[in-house]
Write a protein that holds these residues in place. Sequence first.
Motif, mmCIF file in Angstrom:
data_model
loop_
_atom_site.group_PDB
_atom_site.id
_atom_site.type_symbol
_atom_site.label_atom_id
_atom_site.label_comp_id
_atom_site.label_asym_id
_atom_site.label_seq_id
_atom_site.Cartn_x
_atom_site.Cartn_y
_atom_site.Cartn_z
ATOM 1 N N GLY A 121 -3.991 -8.412 2.468
ATOM 2 C CA GLY A 121 -4.265 -9.607 1.663
ATOM 3 C C GLY A 121 -4.465 -10.798 2.579
ATOM 4 N N HIS A 122 -5.685 -11.010 2.991
ATOM 5 C CA HIS A 122 -5.992 -12.061 3.963
ATOM 6 C C HIS A 122 -5.847 -13.437 3.320
ATOM 7 N N GLY A 123 -4.954 -14.241 3.917
ATOM 8 C CA GLY A 123 -4.710 -15.580 3.384
ATOM 9 C C GLY A 123 -3.529 -15.644 2.440
ATOM 10 N N MET A 124 -3.005 -14.478 2.051
ATOM 11 C CA MET A 124 -1.881 -14.466 1.113
ATOM 12 C C MET A 124 -0.578 -14.719 1.872
ATOM 13 N N ILE A 129 6.097 -6.638 4.891
ATOM 14 C CA ILE A 129 5.846 -5.252 4.459
ATOM 15 C C ILE A 129 4.814 -5.176 3.332
ATOM 16 N N MET A 130 4.454 -6.328 2.740
ATOM 17 C CA MET A 130 3.432 -6.367 1.683
ATOM 18 C C MET A 130 2.072 -6.816 2.220
ATOM 19 N N ASP A 131 2.009 -7.003 3.527
ATOM 20 C CA ASP A 131 0.840 -7.632 4.146
ATOM 21 C C ASP A 131 -0.370 -6.709 4.201
ATOM 22 N N GLY A 132 -0.119 -5.389 4.234
ATOM 23 C CA GLY A 132 -1.257 -4.462 4.321
ATOM 24 C C GLY A 132 -1.892 -4.424 5.700
ATOM 25 N N GLY A 133 -1.107 -4.794 6.699
ATOM 26 C CA GLY A 133 -1.594 -4.725 8.075
ATOM 27 C C GLY A 133 -1.568 -3.293 8.582
ATOM 28 N N PRO A 134 -1.744 -3.119 9.900
ATOM 29 C CA PRO A 134 -1.861 -1.772 10.470
ATOM 30 C C PRO A 134 -0.635 -0.885 10.254
ATOM 31 N N HIS A 135 0.524 -1.493 9.959
ATOM 32 C CA HIS A 135 1.735 -0.679 9.756
ATOM 33 C C HIS A 135 1.900 -0.199 8.318
ATOM 34 N N GLN A 136 1.196 -0.803 7.385
ATOM 35 C CA GLN A 136 1.370 -0.428 5.965
ATOM 36 C C GLN A 136 0.290 0.582 5.588
ATOM 37 N N MET A 137 0.451 1.789 6.112
ATOM 38 C CA MET A 137 -0.571 2.813 5.948
ATOM 39 C C MET A 137 -0.751 3.218 4.493
ATOM 40 N N ASN A 138 -1.996 3.359 4.112
ATOM 41 C CA ASN A 138 -2.328 3.880 2.785
ATOM 42 C C ASN A 138 -2.958 5.249 3.012
ATOM 43 N N ASP A 139 -2.143 6.289 2.846
ATOM 44 C CA ASP A 139 -2.603 7.643 3.150
ATOM 45 C C ASP A 139 -3.561 8.145 2.073
ATOM 46 N N PRO A 140 -4.451 9.064 2.462
ATOM 47 C CA PRO A 140 -5.390 9.611 1.480
ATOM 48 C C PRO A 140 -4.644 10.245 0.303
ATOM 49 N N GLY A 141 -5.137 9.978 -0.876
ATOM 50 C CA GLY A 141 -4.535 10.544 -2.078
ATOM 51 C C GLY A 141 -3.320 9.777 -2.577
ATOM 52 N N LYS A 142 -2.918 8.745 -1.849
ATOM 53 C CA LYS A 142 -1.713 7.998 -2.220
ATOM 54 C C LYS A 142 -2.067 6.595 -2.708
ATOM 55 N N ALA A 154 -3.887 -23.202 -4.800
ATOM 56 C CA ALA A 154 -5.153 -22.586 -5.210
ATOM 57 C C ALA A 154 -6.084 -22.460 -4.012
ATOM 58 N N CYS A 155 -6.747 -21.315 -3.918
ATOM 59 C CA CYS A 155 -7.670 -21.097 -2.800
ATOM 60 C C CYS A 155 -8.465 -19.826 -3.057
ATOM 61 N N THR A 156 -9.354 -19.532 -2.147
ATOM 62 C CA THR A 156 -10.133 -18.296 -2.201
ATOM 63 C C THR A 156 -9.749 -17.447 -1.001
ATOM 64 N N ASN A 157 -9.092 -16.326 -1.247
ATOM 65 C CA ASN A 157 -8.690 -15.397 -0.199
ATOM 66 C C ASN A 157 -9.481 -14.102 -0.337
ATOM 67 N N TRP A 158 -9.069 -13.100 0.412
ATOM 68 C CA TRP A 158 -9.787 -11.817 0.291
ATOM 69 C C TRP A 158 -8.928 -10.667 0.764
ATOM 70 N N TYR A 159 -9.339 -9.472 0.364
ATOM 71 C CA TYR A 159 -8.644 -8.271 0.818
ATOM 72 C C TYR A 159 -9.622 -7.406 1.599
ATOM 73 N N HIS A 160 -9.086 -6.758 2.605
ATOM 74 C CA HIS A 160 -9.925 -5.873 3.422
ATOM 75 C C HIS A 160 -9.023 -4.934 4.210
ATOM 76 N N PRO A 161 -9.545 -3.796 4.666
ATOM 77 C CA PRO A 161 -8.747 -2.860 5.454
ATOM 78 C C PRO A 161 -8.330 -3.468 6.786
ATOM 79 N N HIS A 162 -7.274 -2.922 7.335
ATOM 80 C CA HIS A 162 -6.725 -3.437 8.604
ATOM 81 C C HIS A 162 -6.185 -2.277 9.437
#
Length: 481
Positions: A121-124, A129-142, A154-162
């Motif tokens: 969550g870029h900008g959040m 542990i909720m950041d979704g950075g390289p340590h918060q792995m999202n394994d296939p199928g999970k 208020a702002c405009t942020n974005w989400y993207h893989p890390h």
Amino acid sequence: MKRRAFIALSISAAAWLLNGCGTNGNPDNGNNGTNAGGGSEIGTTSAPLPIPQLFKGEVRNGVRHFDLSIDKAAHSFFSGVATATYAVNSTYLGPTLLLTNGEEVSINYTNNIGEETTMHGHGMHLPAIMDGGPHQMNDPGKTWSARYRVSQKACTNWYHPHLMGKTAEHVYKGLAGLIIVQDDESRALDLPDRYGEDDIPLVLQDRRFDSDGQILYAPTRMEIMRGYIGDTYITNGAIDPFIELEAKEIRLRILNGSNASVYKLGFDDGRRFHQIATDNAFLEAPVALTRLRLSPGERAEIVVDLSGDKGKTLLLKDYRRGKTFLELRVTKDAVTQTTLPDTLTNLTRFDPQNARNTRTFRLSGMMGRLLINGVEMNMNVINERVPLDQVEIWEVHNNMGIEHNFHIHATHFMVLERNGSAANVAENEKGYKDVIYLAPHDTLRVIVKMVDYKDANNPYMYHCHFLEHEDAGMMGQFVVV
Ligand code: C2O
Ligand code: CU
Ligand code: CU
């Protein structure tokens, strides 16, 4: 709000040849004139701008849930060509998530791409542990969930893989989407806020395609340094799209979602517009501009006044490379009017006198790797320990002859000086930022304070947001203690 999915685009094969192959440096492109057939002109636009769906989520047990699916997909960049992509609930990019300050959210990403990824969550402003950075792995199928209470302006942020070493590739294939944070202030301001009508999300990117119309991501060592630049400009996943607009003030929420391109945006008639928001908040007052520099990962909200322009067409272009992102056709009468406010918000400015520490970050390169303070990113090394609630100066030195930028997770900062002087900080950089541009050999001083979340074990990242640079090592980790 009408729900509009990304639609199949009807770009002619000729336009594809001109836009896709004809200009991308592909060695096979020399004879495309003989294949173009239809006499289409460069710059012909035939695709309506796709507007990412606006997801408001669903409240379950007091928590607003967003159930998202990261998929392998096929997207029509060119008519009759199915281009393999990655996407979130879509065929390219993902929906815009609407969050409200103060509410508890759970953004649930189910990974269906058959390989590991993460979703940041870029900008959040959130716990590590909720950041979704390289340590918060999202394994296939999970399913991996980012659950937190929204706690920011208020702002405009974005989400993207890390994903460590693969962020650039995953973003390039299509994984990214916007997050709009709204608050009482943003709802009260007299600003355009009809999503997709006078409040338009724009994800600006450039891509390379191979001669089959497939996304081509294969940077050479030199391109890792220089950045992987594509000659096909895409806006919300469409090539040369147009949008029909009302003759009124229009708000554009712009994300530079490219891997490594710095854009210098403006309109083809040179008209003035106003920037109203930087990465993490409104500016205190609108800033008048004719050109806007935006480096990878940066956002800007602008308001452009089309009130007297019914019947006109203007182009939103990148003046660094003279390429067009969007054709704005003013075809409709205003349904409602807005008047740009003189003041937008109040920002907290920390006094540099109160800074308790200065940290230095030197960006450099060696043997095809990119470094911060002489070392490349190592998942097992915590580079900085930052005390909670301590005001600090972070000084960033670009020791190279190429451009970079600098991003800090989970917080925002304010720029104090560029190259030793506050006078070198542009008016539209005097807001809450989480990514800041560095020209070759620039030095920046920013002021920052980590608040709310401490966690000695789980780090946040700081890095250059040119994604090839990030993947080549120009990243570090900090914990808040
Ligand atoms: Cu936009 Cu570390 O990320
Ligand atoms: Cu980030
Ligand atoms: Cu860089």
